[in-house]
Design a protein around this motif. Structure first.
Motif, PDB file in Angstrom:
ATOM      1  N   ARG B  14       0.868  -1.312  -0.121  1.00  0.00           N
ATOM      2  CA  ARG B  14      -0.026  -0.162   0.139  1.00  0.00           C
ATOM      3  C   ARG B  14       0.828   1.216  -0.090  1.00  0.00           C
ATOM      4  O   ARG B  14       2.065   1.201   0.483  1.00  0.00           O
ATOM      5  N   LEU B  15       0.195   2.481  -0.527  1.00  0.00           N
ATOM      6  CA  LEU B  15       1.133   3.602  -0.754  1.00  0.00           C
ATOM      7  C   LEU B  15       1.944   4.146   0.650  1.00  0.00           C
ATOM      8  O   LEU B  15       2.951   4.670   0.533  1.00  0.00           O
ATOM      9  N   PHE B  16       1.001   3.680   1.553  1.00  0.00           N
ATOM     10  CA  PHE B  16       1.690   4.468   2.960  1.00  0.00           C
ATOM     11  C   PHE B  16       2.081   3.504   3.685  1.00  0.00           C
ATOM     12  O   PHE B  16       2.557   3.751   5.080  1.00  0.00           O
ATOM     13  N   GLU B  17       2.353   2.130   3.219  1.00  0.00           N
ATOM     14  CA  GLU B  17       2.967   1.060   4.263  1.00  0.00           C
ATOM     15  C   GLU B  17       4.357   1.306   4.119  1.00  0.00           C
ATOM     16  O   GLU B  17       4.945   0.689   3.268  1.00  0.00           O
ATOM     17  N   LEU B  18       4.861   2.238   4.905  1.00  0.00           N
ATOM     18  CA  LEU B  18       6.358   2.459   4.855  1.00  0.00           C
ATOM     19  C   LEU B  18       7.418   1.811   5.626  1.00  0.00           C
ATOM     20  O   LEU B  18       8.381   1.882   5.747  1.00  0.00           O
ATOM     21  N   ASN B  19       6.587   0.959   6.831  1.00  0.00           N
ATOM     22  CA  ASN B  19       7.406   0.147   7.607  1.00  0.00           C
ATOM     23  C   ASN B  19       8.607   0.967   8.127  1.00  0.00           C
ATOM     24  O   ASN B  19       9.883   0.385   8.444  1.00  0.00           O
ATOM     25  N   LEU B  20       8.457   2.317   8.876  1.00  0.00           N
ATOM     26  CA  LEU B  20       9.293   3.008   9.166  1.00  0.00           C
ATOM     27  C   LEU B  20      10.121   2.290  10.507  1.00  0.00           C
ATOM     28  O   LEU B  20      10.865   2.314  11.007  1.00  0.00           O
ATOM     29  N   GLY B  21       9.080   1.728  11.428  1.00  0.00           N
ATOM     30  CA  GLY B  21       9.314   0.976  12.509  1.00  0.00           C
ATOM     31  C   GLY B  21      10.533  -0.166  12.215  1.00  0.00           C
ATOM     32  O   GLY B  21      11.434  -0.173  13.174  1.00  0.00           O
ATOM     33  N   ASP B  22      10.656  -0.600  11.078  1.00  0.00           N
ATOM     34  CA  ASP B  22      11.766  -1.497  10.930  1.00  0.00           C
ATOM     35  C   ASP B  22      13.246  -0.966  10.894  1.00  0.00           C
ATOM     36  O   ASP B  22      14.056  -1.482  11.383  1.00  0.00           O
ATOM     37  N   VAL B  23      13.123   0.202  10.455  1.00  0.00           N
ATOM     38  CA  VAL B  23      14.218   0.963  10.512  1.00  0.00           C
ATOM     39  C   VAL B  23      15.050   1.416  11.852  1.00  0.00           C
ATOM     40  O   VAL B  23      16.049   1.011  12.160  1.00  0.00           O
ATOM     41  N   TRP B  24      14.230   1.331  12.808  1.00  0.00           N
ATOM     42  CA  TRP B  24      14.307   1.646  14.359  1.00  0.00           C
ATOM     43  C   TRP B  24      15.045   0.114  14.727  1.00  0.00           C
ATOM     44  O   TRP B  24      15.975   0.454  15.362  1.00  0.00           O
ATOM     45  N   LYS B  25      14.367  -0.898  14.222  1.00  0.00           N
ATOM     46  CA  LYS B  25      14.985  -2.194  14.618  1.00  0.00           C
ATOM     47  C   LYS B  25      16.259  -2.566  14.186  1.00  0.00           C
ATOM     48  O   LYS B  25      17.091  -3.026  14.939  1.00  0.00           O
ATOM     49  N   TYR B  26      16.815  -1.590  13.140  1.00  0.00           N
ATOM     50  CA  TYR B  26      18.059  -1.595  12.479  1.00  0.00           C
ATOM     51  C   TYR B  26      18.855  -0.782  13.029  1.00  0.00           C
ATOM     52  O   TYR B  26      19.795  -0.317  12.321  1.00  0.00           O
ATOM     53  N   ARG B  27      18.634  -0.175  14.039  1.00  0.00           N
ATOM     54  CA  ARG B  27      19.297   1.268  14.537  1.00  0.00           C
ATOM     55  C   ARG B  27      20.948   0.959  14.716  1.00  0.00           C
ATOM     56  O   ARG B  27      21.531   1.460  14.542  1.00  0.00           O
ATOM     57  N   ASP B  28      21.227  -0.382  15.224  1.00  0.00           N
ATOM     58  CA  ASP B  28      22.727  -0.724  15.349  1.00  0.00           C
ATOM     59  C   ASP B  28      23.262  -0.699  14.028  1.00  0.00           C
ATOM     60  O   ASP B  28      24.485  -0.346  13.755  1.00  0.00           O
ATOM     61  N   LEU B  29      22.493  -1.258  12.779  1.00  0.00           N
ATOM     62  CA  LEU B  29      23.115  -1.287  11.579  1.00  0.00           C
ATOM     63  C   LEU B  29      23.356   0.372  10.948  1.00  0.00           C
ATOM     64  O   LEU B  29      24.591   0.443  10.583  1.00  0.00           O
ATOM     65  N   VAL B  30      22.690   1.158  11.365  1.00  0.00           N
ATOM     66  CA  VAL B  30      22.565   2.264  11.180  1.00  0.00           C
ATOM     67  C   VAL B  30      24.126   2.996  11.592  1.00  0.00           C
ATOM     68  O   VAL B  30      25.016   3.734  10.921  1.00  0.00           O
TER      69      VAL B  30
END
Lengths: 310, 280
Positions: B14-30
């Motif tokens: 869906r257009l607004f299914e952005l999964n921004l929460g996933d980015v937070w889960k990968y904060r160590d990777l950032v």
């Protein structure tokens, strides 16, 4: 989800992946705009090569064609098939690297993708730093890596060089370290594309044993693609044969290998002698088969006859 | 420890299914990517991270000589070096956010083709990497401002300086938003990649980096300030040096543009992310 029972970790329903044949666009904006404008006015595409076949919507290639599969917890599934059968595409869809064209996949837990050994390793970083980076790329948190780092280093057999940049490593050390990280992932589902064939024979044995132990002791689920029938025999307890994007066999490992090798042999009688030897020289056998398959043009009709035994 | 979360893979998102929460889960990777970039930037250099300090001084020095002394561009009565440094550090922060994120897909195609993690991790790491560099430059700039102030120069920091966090955030997000759009489009059209490298340089010249807005002919001034970067730089200089004006209406407009560009960028990025590996 209600249709997925507790024991089922991956459920693939009617999965298809379509690729367009021919070049995808022309790659430059100007040409695409030109073509688009010409089409709009009902004129001929100025960028079409004279005599070139025009690719319309029908000219597509199904890398996966309606695949249905259910995988239960703790199963070790081998996936075999000739080049272009859709094995890697299936793994790519499962790993969320590319989206399917049709169908649906649901999986329970985390998927660790090992489509290549050492993805994301950075030459300038030391072995230890790369363990953290690679672990994080594969989905581990920093604490998880820290708690496992000793056993990763031990498994990799690179203790001495762990604080040296990996650009100074030999290729063997490099893959050993990379595999060590992958082998220590916490994911419930491990997806591997021919990655066990790393390092020397002894290390390969160690890798396969490690993977088998993970599946039996910790109930991990493993999906493994290989052309090496020996590792498939060693590791897997269920095997799938893919052909032209479809699952043609699903079941016992030995039967699957027979079908895979058998179908190939029926088509290429010139290589009969290989068929008799394949128990002992599976590696070489596979190489020959692939090579021959490459030259065969009309293999699809023939090979379909020999399937359907599953 | 068993993770029983069910993930659903379907053809379209869906257009607004952005999964921004996933980015937070990968904060160590950032953070690990940030660390990797720092290591990689200064590998086998003698001066190492000192380059972060040297670079803006060198380029500001060149600006001062060329635009200040040779071209004799007015700086609204400000010490030339400070004036050019302010424009220079903020602009280079903006442009490196843009440049860095504009190669997200093409530059990481190999990695993205082998393993899944939220692709937005890359632009996030790029923002953090550049922010650290900018903050170091900013501290140097601030020390210089204080030195000039206490040696009796015509420098008057004021309360507008407190807008700094917003200016910083807006520059980062605007640059990254543009970068995400470019990055998504370049998966198919490589032209844009070429355009960006010199387009950013051209953009600098229509932005009041090496000249104050007051030097723009009166009828064109509103037009110049419509460029969303212009009010950021102008406010930055106004706050710390007391020069020029505080174009607050344009600043608000710039924030709005930033938000629109960012949201649009993330949506496009998210859409391309699913299948780009087939076309790149």
């Amino acid at each position: 989800m209600r249709e997925m029972n507790e024991n089922c970790v991956i459920k693939i329903e009617n999965l298809s992946k379509e690729y367009r044949l021919g070049a995808i666009g022309s790659g430059t904006l100007r040409h695409d705009l030109q073509s688009w404008y010409a089409k709009k006015r009902g004129k001929e595409d100025p960028n079409q090569r004279i005599g070139a076949k025009q690719y319309t919507k029908g000219d597509t290639f199904l890398a996966l064609d309606g695949v249905n599969l259910e995988v239960n917890r703790g199963e070790r599934i081998g996936i075999i098939g000739t080049n272009g059968a859709g094995k890697s595409t299936l793994l790519k869809v499962l790993c969320r690297i590319t989206a399917p064209t049709d169908g649906r996949v649901r999986f329970r837990g985390r998927i660790a993708s090992m489509l290549e050994v050492g993805t994301g390793f950075h030459a300038e970083l030391t072995g230890r730093e790369n363990i953290y980076l690679n672990g994080a790329i594969l989905g581990m948190t920093k604490e998880e890596v820290t708690s496992k780092i000793d056993s990763i280093i031990e498994f990799s057999e690179c203790e001495k060089f762990i604080d040296t940049p990996v650009k100074r490593y030999s290729s063997g050390m490099f893959v050993k370290l990379a595999f060590a990280v992958a082998a220590h992932l916490d994911a419930e589902i491990m997806i591997m594309d021919e990655v066990l064939a790393v390092g020397d024979m002894r290390f390969q044995k160690k890798c396969i044993k490690k993977m088998r132990d993970l599946a039996t002791e910790e109930d991990r689920t493993i999906l493994y693609v290989s052309h090496n029938m020996n590792t498939i025999r060693d590791l897997c307890d269920r095997c799938i044969v893919l052909d032209h994007g479809k699952i043609v066999f699903d079941g016992d490992v030995e039967d699957a290998i027979k079908i895979y090798l058998g179908s190939a042999n029926e088509n290429f009688r010139a290589l009969e002698y290989v068929g008799n030897e394949h128990k002992h020289h599976a590696d070489r056998n596979d190489l020959c088969l692939q090579f021959v398959r490459y030259n065969g043009k009309e293999d699809s009709n023939l090979s379909k006859k020999s399937y359907h035994c599953g | 420890m068993k993770n029983n979360e069910i993930t659903d893979i379907t053809p379209k998102r869906r257009l607004f299914e952005l999964n921004l929460g996933d980015v937070w889960k990968y904060r160590d990777l950032v953070m690990l990517f940030v660390k990797r970039d720092f290591k990689n930037s200064y590998k086998q250099t003698v001066l190492g991270p000192l380059w972060i300090i040297i670079k803006p001084f060198l380029s500001t020095f060149v600006f001062t000589v060329i635009f200040g002394m040779i071209a004799n561009i007015s700086t609204d009565g400000m010490p030339q070096f400070l004036f050019f440094m302010a424009g220079n550090i903020l602009w280079s922060f903006f442009s490196s956010c843009l440049n860095g994120s504009s190669s997200t897909f093409i530059g990481n195609a190999r990695l993205f083709g082998k393993v899944y993690f939220p692709r937005l991790v890359m632009p996030c790491a790029n923002i953090i990497y550049n922010t650290i560099g900018f903050l170091i430059n900013f501290v140097m700039f601030f020390i210089l401002v204080l030195i000039y102030m206490f040696t009796g120069s015509n420098v008057h920091p004021n309360l507008c300086a407190l807008l700094m966090p917003f200016i910083l955030l807006s520059s980062a997000l605007l640059g990254t938003g543009c970068g995400l759009i470019v990055s998504s489009v370049t998966t198919k059209y490589r032209d844009l990649g070429v355009l960006v490298s010199f387009g950013v340089t051209l953009w600098m010249y229509i932005t009041p980096v090496v000249y104050p807005v007051s030097q723009v002919a009166e009828p064109f001034r509103p037009l110049a300030l419509l460029n969303p970067v212009a009010p950021l730089i102008e406010t930055f200089r106004y706050g710390f040096l007391g020069s020029g004006t505080f174009p607050w209406q344009y600043l608000i407009l710039s924030f709005v543009v930033t938000a629109v560009v960012l949201v649009f960028g993330i949506i496009v990025f998210n859409k391309v992310e699913k299948n780009f590996i087939d076309t790149v």
